[in-house]
Design a protein around this motif. Structure first.
Motif, PDB file in Angstrom:
ATOM      1  N   PRO A 125       0.808  -1.233   0.000  1.00  0.00           N
ATOM      2  CA  PRO A 125       0.000   0.000   0.000  1.00  0.00           C
ATOM      3  C   PRO A 125       0.835   1.274   0.000  1.00  0.00           C
ATOM      4  CG  PRO A 125      -0.844  -1.547   1.627  1.00  0.00           C
ATOM      5  CD  PRO A 125       0.407  -2.136   1.089  1.00  0.00           C
ATOM      6  N   VAL A 126       2.011   1.278   0.612  1.00  0.00           N
ATOM      7  CA  VAL A 126       2.835   2.497   0.627  1.00  0.00           C
ATOM      8  C   VAL A 126       3.339   2.806  -0.789  1.00  0.00           C
ATOM      9  CG1 VAL A 126       4.929   3.537   1.557  1.00  0.00           C
ATOM     10  CG2 VAL A 126       3.493   2.126   3.030  1.00  0.00           C
ATOM     11  N   SER A 127       3.769   1.793  -1.507  1.00  0.00           N
ATOM     12  CA  SER A 127       4.237   2.019  -2.880  1.00  0.00           C
ATOM     13  C   SER A 127       3.096   2.478  -3.777  1.00  0.00           C
ATOM     14  CB  SER A 127       4.857   0.752  -3.455  1.00  0.00           C
ATOM     15  OG  SER A 127       6.027   0.415  -2.755  1.00  0.00           O
ATOM     16  N   LYS A 128       1.926   1.881  -3.614  1.00  0.00           N
ATOM     17  CA  LYS A 128       0.763   2.310  -4.411  1.00  0.00           C
ATOM     18  C   LYS A 128       0.430   3.768  -4.141  1.00  0.00           C
ATOM     19  CE  LYS A 128      -1.458  -2.199  -4.773  1.00  0.00           C
ATOM     20  NZ  LYS A 128      -2.605  -3.009  -4.389  1.00  0.00           N
ATOM     21  N   GLY A 129       0.471   4.174  -2.862  1.00  0.00           N
ATOM     22  CA  GLY A 129       0.193   5.577  -2.504  1.00  0.00           C
ATOM     23  C   GLY A 129       1.238   6.513  -3.075  1.00  0.00           C
ATOM     24  N   ALA A 130       2.511   6.085  -3.074  1.00  0.00           N
ATOM     25  CA  ALA A 130       3.579   6.924  -3.612  1.00  0.00           C
ATOM     26  C   ALA A 130       3.404   7.134  -5.114  1.00  0.00           C
ATOM     27  CB  ALA A 130       4.938   6.305  -3.308  1.00  0.00           C
ATOM     28  N   ALA A 163       0.551   6.916  -6.763  1.00  0.00           N
ATOM     29  CA  ALA A 163      -0.655   7.745  -6.946  1.00  0.00           C
ATOM     30  C   ALA A 163      -0.332   9.215  -6.690  1.00  0.00           C
ATOM     31  CB  ALA A 163      -1.762   7.259  -6.019  1.00  0.00           C
ATOM     32  N   ALA A 164       0.465   9.503  -5.671  1.00  0.00           N
ATOM     33  CA  ALA A 164       0.831  10.893  -5.376  1.00  0.00           C
ATOM     34  C   ALA A 164       1.746  11.451  -6.460  1.00  0.00           C
ATOM     35  CB  ALA A 164       1.512  10.974  -4.013  1.00  0.00           C
ATOM     36  N   LEU A 165       2.657  10.608  -6.973  1.00  0.00           N
ATOM     37  CA  LEU A 165       3.599  11.059  -7.998  1.00  0.00           C
ATOM     38  C   LEU A 165       2.876  11.508  -9.267  1.00  0.00           C
ATOM     39  CD1 LEU A 165       6.683  11.212  -8.752  1.00  0.00           C
ATOM     40  CD2 LEU A 165       6.350   9.008  -9.834  1.00  0.00           C
ATOM     41  N   PHE A 166       1.840  10.767  -9.670  1.00  0.00           N
ATOM     42  CA  PHE A 166       1.107  11.123 -10.889  1.00  0.00           C
ATOM     43  C   PHE A 166      -0.155  11.923 -10.592  1.00  0.00           C
ATOM     44  CE2 PHE A 166       3.440   7.317 -12.418  1.00  0.00           C
ATOM     45  CZ  PHE A 166       4.182   7.955 -13.392  1.00  0.00           C
ATOM     46  N   GLY A 167      -0.722  11.774  -9.403  1.00  0.00           N
ATOM     47  CA  GLY A 167      -1.984  12.451  -9.084  1.00  0.00           C
ATOM     48  C   GLY A 167      -1.846  13.948  -8.919  1.00  0.00           C
ATOM     49  N   GLY A 168      -0.791  14.409  -8.267  1.00  0.00           N
ATOM     50  CA  GLY A 168      -0.605  15.853  -8.052  1.00  0.00           C
ATOM     51  C   GLY A 168      -0.475  16.619  -9.364  1.00  0.00           C
ATOM     52  N   ALA A 203       3.212  19.211  -3.248  1.00  0.00           N
ATOM     53  CA  ALA A 203       3.757  18.437  -2.129  1.00  0.00           C
ATOM     54  C   ALA A 203       3.539  16.945  -2.355  1.00  0.00           C
ATOM     55  CB  ALA A 203       3.128  18.894  -0.823  1.00  0.00           C
ATOM     56  N   ALA A 204       2.382  16.554  -2.934  1.00  0.00           N
ATOM     57  CA  ALA A 204       2.131  15.142  -3.216  1.00  0.00           C
ATOM     58  C   ALA A 204       3.131  14.618  -4.231  1.00  0.00           C
ATOM     59  CB  ALA A 204       0.700  14.962  -3.727  1.00  0.00           C
ATOM     60  N   PHE A 205       3.425  15.401  -5.249  1.00  0.00           N
ATOM     61  CA  PHE A 205       4.405  14.984  -6.244  1.00  0.00           C
ATOM     62  C   PHE A 205       5.776  14.787  -5.617  1.00  0.00           C
ATOM     63  CE2 PHE A 205       7.788  16.366  -9.175  1.00  0.00           C
ATOM     64  CZ  PHE A 205       7.718  15.337 -10.089  1.00  0.00           C
ATOM     65  N   GLY A 216       5.684  11.778  -3.126  1.00  0.00           N
ATOM     66  CA  GLY A 216       5.633  10.487  -3.814  1.00  0.00           C
ATOM     67  C   GLY A 216       6.974  10.128  -4.423  1.00  0.00           C
ATOM     68  N   PHE A 217       7.641  11.107  -5.016  1.00  0.00           N
ATOM     69  CA  PHE A 217       8.959  10.850  -5.594  1.00  0.00           C
ATOM     70  C   PHE A 217       9.956  10.466  -4.505  1.00  0.00           C
ATOM     71  CE2 PHE A 217      13.155  12.358  -6.966  1.00  0.00           C
ATOM     72  CZ  PHE A 217      13.287  11.643  -8.134  1.00  0.00           C
ATOM     73  N   ALA A 218       9.945  11.209  -3.405  1.00  0.00           N
ATOM     74  CA  ALA A 218      10.880  10.928  -2.311  1.00  0.00           C
ATOM     75  C   ALA A 218      10.612   9.547  -1.715  1.00  0.00           C
ATOM     76  CB  ALA A 218      10.775  12.004  -1.243  1.00  0.00           C
TER      77      ALA A 218
END
Length: 166
Positions: free
Chosen positions: A102-107, A109-114, A138-140, A143-145
């Motif tokens: 789930p952490v990778s999925k969230g990362a 999603a944040a990388l592309f969602g923002g 911040a989400a981008f 997620g990248f970090a």
């Protein structure tokens, strides 16, 4: 103005009168310095040698030969020879894709969602509040970090890959 035109016309007539062309019966001398070494005496365009050359003073080019081959029907593509089934390589079935936690999925999603939210907002002309733009950026970055921190620097469980196996 009329005197200048008359002078030009007189100069032109004088030039034409001084010019002697082979077509009008006058012989044009061929300069000796332009004779080719080993050529006929008097050069290729010597005076009185108008019978061989179509244009006096011009060395004719050697004749060109043209090769004409009979037409051949187009060749049909040949099929490759039938090989034995034992000799053909059949690649193994690829392993299934790894399951993401789930952490990778969230990362991801944040990388592309923002940036995706910001792109859609600009395309549709939506008004973006300052806090929403900040959250998208911040989400981008977050997620990248997260993806960079979670990268594995260890070799896989089955050992390092040392190259091709024959």
């Amino acid at each position: 103005m009329a005197d200048k035109a008359a002078d030009d016309e007189a100069a032109w007539r004088d030039l034409v009168a001084q010019y002697r062309s082979p077509a009008s019966g006058g012989a044009v001398p061929w300069p000796v310095r332009e004779d080719l070494p080993g050529g006929p005496a008097g050069g290729a365009g010597a005076a009185g040698d108008d019978t061989d050359d179509p244009v006096p003073g011009v060395i004719p080019a050697p004749p060109r030969f043209r090769v004409i081959r009979p037409a051949q029907p187009p060749q049909q593509p040949q099929s490759p020879p039938a090989a034995d089934d034992d000799e053909q390589f059949v690649p193994p079935v690829p392993p299934p894709l790894p399951r993401l936690d789930p952490v990778s999925k969230g990362a991801w999603a944040a990388l592309f969602g923002g940036p995706g939210y910001l792109l859609l907002a600009v395309m549709f002309g939506w008004q973006i509040p300052g806090w929403a733009a900040f959250c998208a950026v911040a989400a981008f970055v977050g997620g990248f970090a997260a993806l960079v921190v979670r990268m594995n620097d260890r070799p896989p469980e089955d050992g390092p890959d040392d190259g091709a196996v024959v």
